[in-house]
Design an enzyme around this catalytic site. Structure first.
Site, short mmCIF file in Angstrom:
data_model
loop_
_atom_site.label_atom_id
_atom_site.label_comp_id
_atom_site.label_asym_id
_atom_site.label_seq_id
_atom_site.Cartn_x
_atom_site.Cartn_y
_atom_site.Cartn_z
N CYS A 119 -8.62 -25.94 -22.95
CA CYS A 119 -7.99 -26.55 -24.12
C CYS A 119 -8.87 -27.62 -24.72
O CYS A 119 -8.84 -27.87 -25.92
CB CYS A 119 -6.63 -27.12 -23.75
SG CYS A 119 -6.69 -28.38 -22.45
N HIS A 136 -3.67 -32.50 -20.98
CA HIS A 136 -3.93 -31.47 -21.98
C HIS A 136 -4.58 -32.12 -23.20
O HIS A 136 -4.28 -33.27 -23.53
CB HIS A 136 -2.60 -30.82 -22.36
CG HIS A 136 -2.73 -29.65 -23.29
ND1 HIS A 136 -3.38 -28.50 -22.94
CD2 HIS A 136 -2.27 -29.46 -24.55
CE1 HIS A 136 -3.31 -27.64 -23.95
NE2 HIS A 136 -2.65 -28.21 -24.93
N ASN A 149 -1.66 -28.84 -30.93
CA ASN A 149 -1.78 -28.33 -29.57
C ASN A 149 -2.47 -26.97 -29.63
O ASN A 149 -1.98 -26.06 -30.30
CB ASN A 149 -0.38 -28.19 -28.96
CG ASN A 149 -0.41 -27.70 -27.53
OD1 ASN A 149 -1.45 -27.27 -27.02
ND2 ASN A 149 0.74 -27.73 -26.88
#
Length: 822
Positions: free
Chosen positions: A129, A335, A359
Site C-alpha cells: 500500500c 496502512h 485509501n
C-alpha cells in the site's frame, strides 16, 4: 549518546526544503540497475574489470521493441520471467497463478483510459500500500507522471507485448523494460489493478517496480517516502504529527499548491513500517490469507464475463489481505494513505479546515465527520456540499476535518519538488551535492559514536558552508541546509537476508587550523569534541533526513550504521539554500618519497617490470660513497653497500653470511630460498602471529623488488626488502596493542599512513577486503605482503608517470608485464 528506535522521528521544522536543479532525463539501459554499459562510481576499476563476465550492455526499449516488431513476436522478459521466480522468494505459493497478457484477460485492453489518475489504483493481495499511495500522489502532478510513465505506449498501435517505465535510482534515472504478462487467478489480476477492468497502466507500473527490486515479494512493507523519491528523485521530509508545528495545515496547504507529494499513516503499535504485517506474521501466513481471500472471492461470484458485457465495466476489487488493523472509525492502522487535497468549508457558520485522503484499497473509508455517510451534511451549504462531494467521486477517497486528521494520524511525509518540477520560477531553489559511499566491515563500518574505538573509521565528508541565508527577518549569520543519508539496495537484497540497517549521522565543526587539508579526522578528535548537529536518532529506514541551521564554516559529516561491522552502500545528499561544497575526505593518493642526495646514474634494463623497479638499483637510505661500478656489475655485486666493507656492522656481516649460505656462489636467491630465509628469521620472533610466508607471497616479493628482470633477488635487492620489512615490523608491533601477534583491520588505515602511503577510503576498504581474515584481523605475513605490493605498485606507477601528472599510458605488453609479474 545515540539512541536507536525502529520508527521514524520528525525532522526539525521550518520552511519546506526545495530540491535543486532541472529534472534529469531518464537514462535508458540495464533494466534493473542504474544504466547499462560499464559501471562507474565505487570500485569502478574493479567492477569494470569484471563487467564482461557479468553480461553485455543491455538493449534499450526502442531496440527491443523494434526487434519484436520486425520478427512479429511478443516480448518475453528473460530477466524477470513470467513464472514463480518473479513472485516470491521465501517460499512457494500453493496456488498456481496463470500469467496472462491484457488481451488475454479482456477485450479492448487499454494502457490508460481518460488519463492516469488516483482512482485508477486498487490494491491487490500484496502488502505494498505504501507504493500505491505514492502512485496516487504521483497522479496529481502530470509532469512527473509523464516522466515515470511514458505515454507513447498502447495495446493497439505497434503492440509487441513490451512496456517501459522510468524510476530514480540512487542518483540516476533508469529505464525498466518489462513484458506485459501479469499474474492472474480466476482471470483476475492478483496484485494492483485499475478501477476499470480493461485499464492496465497501474498493474504494469507495479510489475516494473517489482522487477527493479527483484520480485513482487520484495515490495511487501515499506514507507511512502520510498515510492515518492523513486518517482521524483527529490527529497522527502518526515513529520511526527504529534510533534508537528502549529502551522502544519499551512505547510500542507503550501505543499499541495506546489504540487508536492504527501502521504500519511497511523502507527499500529508494533513499530512496523507502513504496510507491514503485525509482529510475527510471516510470509507463509500472508500467503495463507491470500489463498483464503481469493477462494472466498471466487465463491462470491463468477469471474466469467457475461455475454454482451463490456470489458470496461468497473473492476470487482478483491479486498486485500487485511493484516493492517481496521479501527471502528474506518481508518486502518499500519496502512498508507495519500493526501490528495485540502479545502476550507463553512459548517454552522464557522470555517472548518478539511483534508482529502485516499485509501489504495479503494473501499475502506473513514466513517466519521465529513464522510459520505455523515448525518450533518444538511448543515453544509448545498453548493459547498456539491463542490466537496464532486471531488471524491470514487470509493476509497474521503474528506475529514483537519482536527480529526491530526488526532488519528501519526505520521506525515512530504516529498518536496524542484522549481522545474513545480513549474514555478518564484520558488526558492536549493543547491545539492551528492556523494556515494560504503561501509566495509573491518575498515569503514565503525558504527555510531557509542563505539569510540571504531566510530572515527567511518567515511567522512567535508561540508563547507560558504554563504549565509538571505532572510531579512533573521539577524543571525546562519546557513540553512538539509542532510539526507540513504542506504542502497537493501530491498532488492531481501532475498539474500538483507534488512534495512539502523542509520544516522553526526556533524562536527572542523578546527580552523585543519580547514582545507582534507585529512581523515582521528579517534582523539571525536573523543574530545562534541558534535554540532546530528540526526535526532538512528532509524531503520531507507533514508534519514534532517534540517539544520549552522554558521558558515567547515564541517565534517560522519554517516554510520548504529552497530559497527555492518556492510552496505549509501548516498549522502546535502541540500542548502546557498552555495556549499561537500566532498569525501582523503581523496588524494600519494606516497612519501625519500629525498635523494644525488641523482642516480641512468640504468638500462631488460624489461618493463625491471624498469618500474629501477630506483632500487641504488640504495635509497645511503647513496653517498658510490663507486664507479658499472650498472650490470653493481646489480650482481655481493656487496651490501658500494662503500667499504669494514664499515659493515655485526648485523650486516651476519646478514651477508646468511645470504651467502642460502644463495650460493651466484649470490642470488629464488622464491623458495627467499621463503626459507624470511621464515628462518621471523620464526625467532615469537610475538608475531604468522604461519610463515608462503611461496606465492615470496614470488610476489621477488617480482616487486626485481630490478633487472632476472626473476631472482641479489644481495642489494634483498637488503632493500629486508630493511623495509624491519621498518614495517616496527609499525606492526606499534598497532598490535594487545600483543596478540595480529593487528585489528580498523587500525590498518593508520599503519598504512605511518608507512608513508596516503590512500583514499576506497583503497583502504579494498586492502581490508583483500588482507583481513574473517575476524577482522591481519597477521604479520599478510601485513608485509600488503606493504610490499603498495611499495611496488607506487614505484611502478611513478616510473611510467614521466611528467608527474598522475596519469600513465601503457600498451598491452607493458600492462601485462606489470600485472602478471607482480
Amino acid at each position: 549518546m545515540p539512541t536507536v528506535i525502529s520508527a521514524s522521528v520528525a525532522p526539525r521544522t521550518g520552511a519546506e526544503p526545495r530540491s535543486p536543479g532541472p529534472i534529469a532525463q531518464a537514462a535508458q539501459g540495464k533494466g534493473t540497475e542504474a544504466g547499462g554499459g560499464n559501471p562507474s562510481g565505487i570500485y569502478s576499476a574493479i567492477i569494470s574489470r569484471n563487467f564482461p563476465i557479468i553480461g553485455v550492455k543491455e538493449k534499450t526499449f526502442e531496440q527491443l521493441h523494434r526487434k519484436c516488431l520486425e520478427k512479429k513476436v511478443l516480448f518475453v522478459d528473460p530477466e524477470f520471467p513470467p513464472d514463480e521466480t518473479s513472485l516470491f522468494y521465501s517460499q512457494k505459493f500453493p496456488i498456481q497463478f496463470i500469467w496472462k497478457r491484457p488481451p488475454e484477460i479482456c477485450e479492448n485492453p487499454r494502457f490508460i483510459i481518460g488519463g492516469a489518475n488516483r482512482t485508477d489504483i486498487c490494491q491487490g493481495d500484496l502488502g505494498d500500500c505504501w507504493f500505491l499511495a505514492a502512485i496516487a500522489c504521483l497522479t496529481l502532478n502530470e509532469r512527473l507522471l509523464f516522466r515515470v510513465i511514458p505515454h507513447d505506449q498502447s495495446f493497439t498501435e505497434n503492440y509487441a507485448g513490451i512496456f517501459h517505465f522510468q524510476f530514480w535510482r540512487y542518483g540516476d534515472w533508469v529505464d525498466v523494460v518489462i513484458d506485459d504478462c501479469l499474474p492472474t487467478y480466476n482471470n483476475q489480476l492478483v496484485f494492483t489493478k485499475s478501477n476499470h477492468r480493461n485499464e492496465f497502466w497501474s498493474a504494469l507500473l507495479e510489475k516494473a517496480y517489482a522487477k527493479l527490486h527483484g520480485s513482487y515479494e520484495a515490495l511487501k512493507a515499506g514507507n511512502t517516502t520510498e515510492g515518492m523519491e523513486d518517482f521524483t528523485g527529490e527529497l522527502t521530509e518526515f513529520f511526527e504529527i504529534k510533534d508537528a508545528p502549529r502551522d502544519m495545515y499551512k505547510i500542507m496547504k503550501k505543499a499541495i499548491e506546489r504540487g508536492s507529494l504527501m502521504g500519511c499513516s497511523i502507527d499500529d503499535g508494533t513499530n512496523m513500517t507502513y504496510g507491514t504485517s503485525p509482529s510475527g506474521l510471516k510470509m507463509g501466513e500472508l500467503i495463507e490469507r491470500m489463498v483464503r481471500n481469493m477462494d472466498n472471492s471466487r465463491l462470491r461470484d463468477s469471474d466469467l464475463i457475461p455475454e454482451g458485457c463490456s470489458d470496461d465495466r468497473p473492476t470487482r476489487t478483491i479486498v486485500p489481505v487485511q493484516y493492517e488493523t481496521r479501527m471502528a472509525c474506518g481508518l486502518v492502522k499500519g496502512h498508507a494513505y495519500s493526501v490528495t487535497g485540502l479545502e476550507e468549508a463553512l459548517y454552522k457558520g464557522e470555517k472548518v479546515k478539511l483534508v482529502r485522503l485516499r485509501n489504495p484499497w479503494g473501499q475502506v473509508e473513514w466513517n466519521g465527520s465529513w464522510s459520505d455517510s455523515w448525518k450533518d451534511w444538511s448543515y453544509v451549504d448545498k453548493d459547498e456540499k456539491a463542490r466537496l462531494q464532486h471531488q471524491v467521486t470514487e470509493d476509497g477517497e474521503f474528506w475529514m476535518s483537519y482536527d480529526d486528521f491530526i488526532y488519528h494520524f501519526t505520521k506525515l511525509e512530504i516529498c518536496n519538488l524542484t522549481a522545474d518540477a513545480l513549474e514555478s520560477d518564484k520558488l526558492q531553489t536549493w543547491t545539492v551535492s551528492v556523494n556515494e559511499g560504503r561501509w566495509v566491515r573491518g575498515c569503514s563500518a565503525g558504527g555510531c559514536r557509542n563505539f569510540p574505538d571504531t566510530f572515527w573509521t567511518n567515511p567522512q565528508y567535508r561540508l563547507k558552508l560558504l554563504e549565509e541565508d538571505d532572510d531579512p527577518d533573521d539577524s543571525e549569520v546562519i546557513c540553512s541546509f538539509l542532510v539526507a543519508l540513504m542506504q542502497k539496495n537493501r530491498r532488492k537484497d531481501r532475498k539474500l537476508g538483507a534488512n534495512l540497517f539502523t542509520i544516522g549521522f553526526a556533524i562536527y565543526e572542523v578546527p580552523k587550523e585543519m580547514h582545507g587539508n582534507k585529512q581523515h579526522l582521528q579517534k582523539d578528535f571525536f573523543l574530545y569534541n562534541a558534535s554540532k548537529a546530528r540526526s535526532r536518532t538512528y532509524i531503520n529506514m531507507r533514508e534519514v533526513s534532517e534540517r539544520f541551521r549552522l554558521p558558515p564554516s567547515e564541517y565534517v559529516i560522519v554517516p554510520s550504521t548504529y552497530e559497527p561491522h555492518q556492510e552496505g552502500e549509501f548516498i549522502l545528499r546535502v541540500f542548502s539554500e546557498k552555495r556549499n561544497l561537500s566532498e569525501e575526505v582523503e581523496n588524494t593518493i600519494s606516497v612519501d618519497r625519500p629525498v635523494k642526495k644525488k641523482k642516480p646514474k641512468p640504468i638500462i634494463f631488460g624489461s618493463d617490470r625491471a624498469n618500474s623497479n629501477k630506483e632500487l638499483g641504488v640504495d635509497q637510505e645511503s647513496e653517498e660513497g658510490k663507486d664507479n661500478t658499472s650498472p650490470d656489475k653493481q646489480a650482481k655485486s655481493p656487496q651490501l653497500k658500494p662503500g667499504n666493507i669494514d664499515q659493515e656492522s655485526k648485523e650486516q656481516r651476519q646478514f651477508r653470511n646468511i645470504f651467502r649460505q642460502i644463495a650460493g656462489d651466484d649470490m642470488e636467491i629464488c622464491a623458495d630460498e627467499l621463503k626459507n630465509v624470511l621464515n628462518r628469521v621471523v620464526n625467532k620472533h615469537k610475538d608475531l602471529k604468522t604461519q610463515g610466508f608462503t611461496l606465492e607471497s615470496c614470488r610476489s616479493m621477488i617480482a616487486l623488488m626485481d630490478t633487472d628482470g632476472s626473476g631472482r633477488l641479489n644481495l642489494q635487492e634483498f637488503h632493500h626488502l629486508w630493511k623495509k620489512i624491519k621498518t614495517w615490523q616496527k609499525i606492526f608491533k606499534h598497532y598490535d596493542t594487545d600483543q596478540s601477534g595480529t593487528i585489528n583491520s580498523y587500525e590498518m588505515r593508520n599503519a598504512v599512513n605511518d608507512a608513508g602511503f596516503h590512500l583514499n577510503n576506497q583503497l583502504y576498504d579494498i586492502i581490508t577486503m583483500r588482507y583481513a581474515d574473517k575476524y577482522m584481523n591481519i597477521d604479520f605475513d599478510s601485513f608485509i605482503c600488503c606493504f610490499v605490493r603498495l611499495e611496488g605498485m607506487f614505484r611502478a606507477f611513478n616510473a611510467f608517470d614521466k611528467d608527474g601528472d598522475g596519469i600513465i599510458k601503457l600498451n598491452v605488453l607493458e600492462w601485462l608485464q606489470l600485472t602478471m609479474y607482480a
